[in-house]
Design a protein around this motif. Structure first.
Motif, short mmCIF file in Angstrom:
data_model
loop_
_atom_site.label_atom_id
_atom_site.label_comp_id
_atom_site.label_asym_id
_atom_site.label_seq_id
_atom_site.Cartn_x
_atom_site.Cartn_y
_atom_site.Cartn_z
N GLU A 65 -34.84 -29.13 -14.91
CA GLU A 65 -34.45 -27.94 -15.68
C GLU A 65 -32.93 -27.76 -15.67
O GLU A 65 -32.32 -27.46 -16.69
CB GLU A 65 -35.13 -26.69 -15.10
CG GLU A 65 -36.63 -26.65 -15.33
CD GLU A 65 -37.29 -25.48 -14.59
OE1 GLU A 65 -36.55 -24.67 -13.99
OE2 GLU A 65 -38.53 -25.40 -14.59
N VAL A 66 -32.33 -27.96 -14.51
CA VAL A 66 -30.87 -27.84 -14.40
C VAL A 66 -30.19 -28.90 -15.26
O VAL A 66 -29.22 -28.61 -15.98
CB VAL A 66 -30.42 -28.00 -12.93
CG1 VAL A 66 -28.89 -28.08 -12.84
CG2 VAL A 66 -30.93 -26.83 -12.09
N MET A 67 -30.69 -30.11 -15.21
CA MET A 67 -30.10 -31.20 -15.99
C MET A 67 -30.11 -30.89 -17.48
O MET A 67 -29.10 -31.08 -18.18
CB MET A 67 -30.86 -32.50 -15.71
CG MET A 67 -30.30 -33.72 -16.44
SD MET A 67 -31.23 -35.24 -16.08
CE MET A 67 -32.75 -34.93 -17.00
N HIS A 68 -31.23 -30.39 -17.98
CA HIS A 68 -31.31 -30.08 -19.42
C HIS A 68 -30.48 -28.85 -19.77
O HIS A 68 -29.86 -28.80 -20.85
CB HIS A 68 -32.77 -29.87 -19.81
CG HIS A 68 -33.58 -31.13 -19.79
ND1 HIS A 68 -33.32 -32.21 -20.60
CD2 HIS A 68 -34.65 -31.50 -19.02
CE1 HIS A 68 -34.17 -33.18 -20.36
NE2 HIS A 68 -35.00 -32.77 -19.40
N ALA A 69 -30.45 -27.86 -18.88
CA ALA A 69 -29.64 -26.66 -19.14
C ALA A 69 -28.16 -26.99 -19.16
O ALA A 69 -27.38 -26.39 -19.90
CB ALA A 69 -29.94 -25.59 -18.09
N MET A 70 -27.75 -27.96 -18.35
CA MET A 70 -26.35 -28.39 -18.32
C MET A 70 -25.90 -28.94 -19.67
O MET A 70 -24.76 -28.74 -20.10
CB MET A 70 -26.17 -29.48 -17.25
CG MET A 70 -26.02 -28.97 -15.84
SD MET A 70 -24.31 -28.61 -15.46
CE MET A 70 -23.61 -30.26 -15.50
N LYS A 71 -26.80 -29.62 -20.34
CA LYS A 71 -26.45 -30.26 -21.61
C LYS A 71 -26.08 -29.26 -22.68
O LYS A 71 -25.32 -29.57 -23.60
CB LYS A 71 -27.62 -31.13 -22.09
CG LYS A 71 -27.89 -32.33 -21.19
CD LYS A 71 -29.10 -33.11 -21.66
CE LYS A 71 -29.38 -34.30 -20.75
NZ LYS A 71 -30.59 -35.07 -21.15
N ILE A 72 -26.61 -28.03 -22.56
CA ILE A 72 -26.31 -27.00 -23.57
C ILE A 72 -25.55 -25.82 -22.97
O ILE A 72 -25.46 -24.75 -23.57
CB ILE A 72 -27.61 -26.51 -24.25
CG1 ILE A 72 -28.61 -25.99 -23.20
CG2 ILE A 72 -28.24 -27.62 -25.07
CD1 ILE A 72 -29.87 -25.36 -23.81
N SER A 73 -25.01 -26.04 -21.78
CA SER A 73 -24.23 -25.01 -21.07
C SER A 73 -24.99 -23.69 -20.96
O SER A 73 -24.42 -22.61 -21.15
CB SER A 73 -22.88 -24.78 -21.78
OG SER A 73 -22.12 -25.97 -21.79
N ASP A 74 -26.27 -23.80 -20.64
CA ASP A 74 -27.13 -22.62 -20.47
C ASP A 74 -27.01 -22.14 -19.03
O ASP A 74 -27.70 -22.64 -18.13
CB ASP A 74 -28.57 -23.00 -20.81
CG ASP A 74 -29.56 -21.87 -20.57
OD1 ASP A 74 -29.13 -20.74 -20.25
OD2 ASP A 74 -30.78 -22.12 -20.69
N LEU A 75 -26.12 -21.16 -18.78
CA LEU A 75 -25.85 -20.71 -17.42
C LEU A 75 -27.08 -20.09 -16.77
O LEU A 75 -27.34 -20.31 -15.58
CB LEU A 75 -24.70 -19.70 -17.41
CG LEU A 75 -23.36 -20.17 -18.00
CD1 LEU A 75 -22.28 -19.14 -17.70
CD2 LEU A 75 -22.96 -21.52 -17.47
N VAL A 76 -27.85 -19.34 -17.54
CA VAL A 76 -29.06 -18.72 -16.99
C VAL A 76 -30.07 -19.79 -16.61
O VAL A 76 -30.70 -19.73 -15.54
CB VAL A 76 -29.66 -17.73 -18.01
CG1 VAL A 76 -31.01 -17.20 -17.50
CG2 VAL A 76 -28.71 -16.58 -18.28
N GLY A 77 -30.22 -20.80 -17.46
CA GLY A 77 -31.16 -21.89 -17.18
C GLY A 77 -30.76 -22.68 -15.95
O GLY A 77 -31.61 -23.06 -15.14
N ILE A 78 -29.45 -22.91 -15.79
CA ILE A 78 -28.96 -23.62 -14.61
C ILE A 78 -29.27 -22.82 -13.34
O ILE A 78 -29.75 -23.35 -12.34
CB ILE A 78 -27.44 -23.87 -14.71
CG1 ILE A 78 -27.14 -24.84 -15.86
CG2 ILE A 78 -26.89 -24.42 -13.40
CD1 ILE A 78 -25.67 -25.00 -16.16
N GLN A 79 -29.00 -21.52 -13.41
CA GLN A 79 -29.23 -20.66 -12.24
C GLN A 79 -30.71 -20.62 -11.87
O GLN A 79 -31.07 -20.74 -10.69
CB GLN A 79 -28.72 -19.24 -12.52
CG GLN A 79 -28.82 -18.32 -11.32
CD GLN A 79 -28.23 -16.95 -11.60
OE1 GLN A 79 -27.56 -16.75 -12.61
NE2 GLN A 79 -28.48 -16.01 -10.71
N LYS A 80 -31.58 -20.49 -12.87
CA LYS A 80 -33.01 -20.45 -12.60
C LYS A 80 -33.50 -21.77 -11.98
O LYS A 80 -34.31 -21.78 -11.04
CB LYS A 80 -33.79 -20.17 -13.89
CG LYS A 80 -33.69 -18.73 -14.38
CD LYS A 80 -34.52 -18.53 -15.64
CE LYS A 80 -34.50 -17.06 -16.08
NZ LYS A 80 -35.29 -16.85 -17.33
#
Length: 386
Positions: free
Chosen positions: A159-174
């Motif tokens: 999840e962190v890896m995919h959130a990183m690709k779109i700079s999704d800060l909330v996704g990275i944190q979760k």
């Protein structure tokens, strides 16, 4: 008259032969199996991944039992062709080395006593085991349950890896929170080791059977695989360093292990299944999570990252202390009493089954993990106003 006698004798001979065949006996040898040395078994009829994994597991336990059956003073120097050749062929098809790995003994060596019951230690058992009774069962079962606790963390890493690709800060944190919770659950599960594994039995009976033939003073010249190679082969024994889950978390969090510890961990990837190894490498080549968090100046994200790193440090500290209890302390005790155990004895008191300098390695990876913590930059009054 003579014809009738010969005919009767022939009929009797036929009847006797029928009995020999029906009861699987021999007129010459009785119940003894004639020519028991069979042709080398071929693994070509194994077709699925699951069949190959089971074969690798079975051949691994047979190999370890054969090599170490006489203890530390007389390990086998040669693996017979009847075992070495099919083991080599299965290993090549799986992309694993021909030795019992963590992927075998922990990840693929379990069954449920009651298939309808829960996956908890009282309802689980090993498919293959070594001497050591409950200590052997407990060691592999607790290790398996720790891997089970890691499963949600692996999903969180993705999840962190995919959130990183779109700079999704909330996704990275979760995702990081999910990894942290998983690491804490792993440590909590690891504590079951003390309920199911007895230190003397682990050190003196079980440990030798998961030892390899690389960097091992008991087999300094390696092991010759008859029919496979004309030179001995050097392979490391099963080790927690072969856990793909832990190395995935290292890759995600950008933990930099340097020197001998880093080289050892990289080499341990050769003992993992290729797809699992590929996941670690995929996480390793992604944009640096740590650099991203440092650059974005989000205190929430920084805290989530540091919590994750701290949980990994705690797990490594706990592992270090557990190794001291089960390896260092009983080893020192045996040496001081002058009566080494029949199995490992004092040969591996400071060496891991994978061949590393045990405590030096564990302290090194723990310290490298601590270094990854981000020191939060103080917020200036101007930034606070903004």
């Amino acid at each position: 008259m003579e014809y009738r006698v010969k005919h009767r004798e022939a009929k009797c001979r036929e009847a006797l032969q029928a009995d020999f065949d029906a009861f699987d006996i021999s007129e010459e040898f009785g119940f003894i199996l004639e020519e028991p040395l069979m042709p080398v078994l071929s693994p070509h009829h194994l077709t699925s991944h699951r069949e190959l994994r089971l074969a690798h597991l079975a051949l691994g336990f047979i190999t370890m039992g054969y090599v170490w059956q006489e203890g530390q003073h007389a390990p086998a120097q040669i693996l017979p062709k009847a075992l070495a050749w099919p083991y080599w062929m299965v290993s090549c098809r799986l992309g694993l080395p021909p030795i019992l790995t963590y992927a075998d003994s922990v990840l693929a060596n379990w069954k449920l006593k009651d298939p309808t019951g829960d996956m908890e230690i009282g309802n689980m058992d090993l498919m293959f085991s070594f001497p050591g009774g409950e200590t052997c069962r407990g060691f592999f079962m607790v290790s398996l349950l720790v891997e089970m606790a890691a499963s949600s963390g692996i999903a969180g890493a993705l999840e962190v890896m995919h959130a990183m690709k779109i700079s999704d800060l909330v996704g990275i944190q979760k995702g990081l929170i999910r990894v942290t919770q998983s690491l804490k659950k792993m440590k909590e599960t690891f504590q079951l080791m003390h309920n199911h594994v007895e230190a003397t039995a682990f050190h003196g009976t079980l440990r030798i059977f998961v030892s390899g033939w690389r960097d091992n003073p008991m087999l300094p010249r390696g092991l010759l695989y008859e029919g496979v190679s004309t030179e001995p082969i050097f392979l490391s024994g099963g080790s927690a360093a072969q856990s793909s889950a832990i190395q995935c978390f290292d890759a995600l969090l950008c933990i930099q292990h340097e020197g001998e510890a880093g080289a050892f961990l990289t080499r341990m990837r050769d003992y993992m299944l290729p797809p699992h190894r590929q996941l670690i490498e995929t996480l390793s080549v992604c944009s640096s999570l740590r650099d991203f968090i440092t650059a974005c100046s989000s205190s929430d994200l920084c805290q989530a990252y540091n919590s994750c790193v701290s949980a990994l440090v705690d797990l490594r500290n706990y592992h270090l202390n557990t190794v001291a209890k089960y390896v260092i302390v009983p080893g020192n005790k045996a040496r001081s009493l002058g009566c080494p155990f029949r199995g490992v004895g004092t040969m591996l008191n400071s060496t891991g089954t994978g061949g590393s300098n045990l405590m030096v390695f564990l302290k090194s990876v723990r310290n490298s993990t601590e270094k990854a913590l981000i020191t939060e930059r103080p917020t200036t009054s101007r930034e606070a106003e903004m």
